[in-house]
Write a protein that holds these residues in place. Structure first.
Motif, PDB file in Angstrom:
ATOM      1  N   SER A  30       0.825  -1.204   0.000  1.00  0.00           N
ATOM      2  CA  SER A  30       0.000   0.000   0.000  1.00  0.00           C
ATOM      3  C   SER A  30       0.859   1.255   0.000  1.00  0.00           C
ATOM      4  CB  SER A  30      -0.936   0.001   1.206  1.00  0.00           C
ATOM      5  OG  SER A  30      -0.203  -0.084   2.412  1.00  0.00           O
ATOM      6  N   ASP A  62      -0.242   4.685  -1.323  1.00  0.00           N
ATOM      7  CA  ASP A  62      -1.578   4.923  -0.767  1.00  0.00           C
ATOM      8  C   ASP A  62      -2.566   5.412  -1.827  1.00  0.00           C
ATOM      9  OD1 ASP A  62      -1.520   4.037   1.863  1.00  0.00           O
ATOM     10  OD2 ASP A  62      -0.628   5.891   2.607  1.00  0.00           O
ATOM     11  N   ASN A  85      -0.801  -6.158  -0.410  1.00  0.00           N
ATOM     12  CA  ASN A  85      -1.201  -5.451   0.807  1.00  0.00           C
ATOM     13  C   ASN A  85      -2.056  -4.266   0.329  1.00  0.00           C
ATOM     14  OD1 ASN A  85       0.332  -2.780   2.385  1.00  0.00           O
ATOM     15  ND2 ASN A  85      -1.132  -4.052   3.469  1.00  0.00           N
ATOM     16  N   THR A  87      -4.212  -1.046  -0.584  1.00  0.00           N
ATOM     17  CA  THR A  87      -4.453   0.320  -0.139  1.00  0.00           C
ATOM     18  C   THR A  87      -5.908   0.466   0.287  1.00  0.00           C
ATOM     19  OG1 THR A  87      -2.745   1.243  -1.571  1.00  0.00           O
ATOM     20  CG2 THR A  87      -4.504   2.730  -0.902  1.00  0.00           C
ATOM     21  N   ASP A  88      -6.805  -0.182  -0.447  1.00  0.00           N
ATOM     22  CA  ASP A  88      -8.239  -0.117  -0.188  1.00  0.00           C
ATOM     23  C   ASP A  88      -8.816  -1.504  -0.471  1.00  0.00           C
ATOM     24  OD1 ASP A  88     -11.097   0.144  -0.914  1.00  0.00           O
ATOM     25  OD2 ASP A  88     -10.764   2.296  -0.638  1.00  0.00           O
ATOM     26  N   SER A  89      -9.462  -2.093   0.526  1.00  0.00           N
ATOM     27  CA  SER A  89      -9.953  -3.461   0.395  1.00  0.00           C
ATOM     28  C   SER A  89     -11.013  -3.616  -0.689  1.00  0.00           C
ATOM     29  CB  SER A  89     -10.517  -3.949   1.737  1.00  0.00           C
ATOM     30  OG  SER A  89      -9.501  -3.983   2.720  1.00  0.00           O
ATOM     31  N   ARG A 111      -3.916  -6.505   5.161  1.00  0.00           N
ATOM     32  CA  ARG A 111      -5.270  -6.050   4.836  1.00  0.00           C
ATOM     33  C   ARG A 111      -5.863  -6.999   3.801  1.00  0.00           C
ATOM     34  NH1 ARG A 111      -3.518   0.194   3.504  1.00  0.00           N
ATOM     35  NH2 ARG A 111      -2.721   0.754   5.579  1.00  0.00           N
ATOM     36  N   THR A 156     -10.346   0.071   4.167  1.00  0.00           N
ATOM     37  CA  THR A 156      -9.364  -0.973   4.477  1.00  0.00           C
ATOM     38  C   THR A 156      -9.916  -1.880   5.571  1.00  0.00           C
ATOM     39  OG1 THR A 156      -8.236   0.402   6.136  1.00  0.00           O
ATOM     40  CG2 THR A 156      -7.388   0.480   3.884  1.00  0.00           C
ATOM     41  N   SER A 157      -9.608  -3.164   5.456  1.00  0.00           N
ATOM     42  CA  SER A 157     -10.072  -4.112   6.467  1.00  0.00           C
ATOM     43  C   SER A 157      -9.441  -3.820   7.822  1.00  0.00           C
ATOM     44  CB  SER A 157      -9.749  -5.547   6.035  1.00  0.00           C
ATOM     45  OG  SER A 157      -8.357  -5.718   5.840  1.00  0.00           O
TER      46      SER A 157
END
Length: 292
Positions: A30, A62, A85, A87-89, A111, A156-157
């Motif tokens: 991320s 990010d 990994n 940045t946004d799930s 994540r 994100t998770s």
């Protein structure tokens, strides 16, 4: 855990030697502007060196669009496996599905992804970590006070789960009020600005829980500038070096420790296992039963 990791590496490395396997693995992070993910990368690279595989690292900065482009590049390069990994799930689902269509297996780390097919997810129990932080804040406040929650990147998770755990813990204490809950995107500079604004609107704050240490450290700078360091307790998450130093200096009350180096190692080891033996080996401790 370290002994089991060594055994696992040995077993899959021996298999790879027998079959002459060499692999290229993409690692999409991320951001590398956070010490936590730098450490995760370092763990991945160390494991890769021990296994004789190539890991290609991409920094998502990010930015979901940048990360999607990075993963599309990995797909075009026809890498053997991609570790992500997110940045946004939610936003990462498209990238996972593109890898799926190309027949490239995906592992997520730290994540999760909200969709697509992932063969393994390697992470801490973020809900439990959030609950741990909440219980500690409640203990620090004696079950009564005003609390601020600084949230990570929406979607994100990790942010969702840490917030869920913290909220569940605090809900057991009716005299503790979460008086502000604002997003600071896992970023130290944003943590500083957001906390400054919160203190201007409501200086009657007793504690802060930040979804990561970067935001917690930014909040501490704002609290220092307001002359409230002795009054406001700050709890972070990740146990990065700067946060541990702040705890030891008495500036931060606590931080929830994760193991990013081990996460990186495990991501590469599990990727290597899957590529080598077609499955993921999950060792379980043995016990010797005797008559005595």
């Amino acid at each position: 855990m370290k002994k089991l990791l060594v055994i696992t590496v040995f077993l899959v490395a021996a298999s790879a030697f027998l079959f002459g396997a060499t692999y290229r693995i993409g690692l999409s992070l991320s951001t590398l502007n956070n010490p936590f993910f730098v450490t995760l990368r370092d763990g991945a690279l160390q494991a890769a060196a021990g296994l004789g595989v190539e890991v290609i690292v991409a920094d998502g900065r990010d930015n979901p669009a940048k990360q999607l482009g990075d993963i599309e590049d990995f797909v075009q390069q026809k890498l053997d496996l991609i570790v992500i990994n997110p940045t946004d799930s939610d936003a990462i689902v498209t990238a996972v599905e593109e890898a799926n269509k190309a027949g490239i297996p995906v592992i997520t780390v730290d994540r999760g992804a909200s969709g697509g097919m992932v063969i393994a997810h390697i992470a801490s129990d973020n809900v439990a970590g959030g609950m741990m932080a909440g219980e500690y804040v409640a203990m620090l406040l004696g079950g009564k006070g005003n609390v601020v929650e600084l949230e990570g990147i929406v979607g994100t998770s990790a942010a969702r789960d840490r917030g869920e755990g913290f909220g569940a813990a605090i809900s057991k204490y009716p005299d503790i009020k979460i008086v502000a809950k604002q997003v600071a995107n896992f970023n130290r500079a944003e943590g500083l600005v957001v906390m400054e604004n919160i203190l201007q609107a409501n200086p009657n704050i007793d504690a802060v829980f930040a979804h990561n240490d970067e935001m917690a450290l930014g909040a501490i700078e704002a609290i220092k500038a307001a002359g409230l360091l002795d009054k406001i307790k700050v709890v972070g998450f990740d146990a990065i070096d700067d946060a541990v130093a702040a705890v030891n200096a008495g500036e931060m009350a606590a931080t929830v420790a994760q193991q990013p180096f081990l996460m990186g190692q495990l991501a590469v080891v599990k990727a290597f296992e899957y590529l080598t033996i077609g499955t993921i080996y999950i060792p379980v401790d043995l016990q010797l039963v005797t008559s005595k």
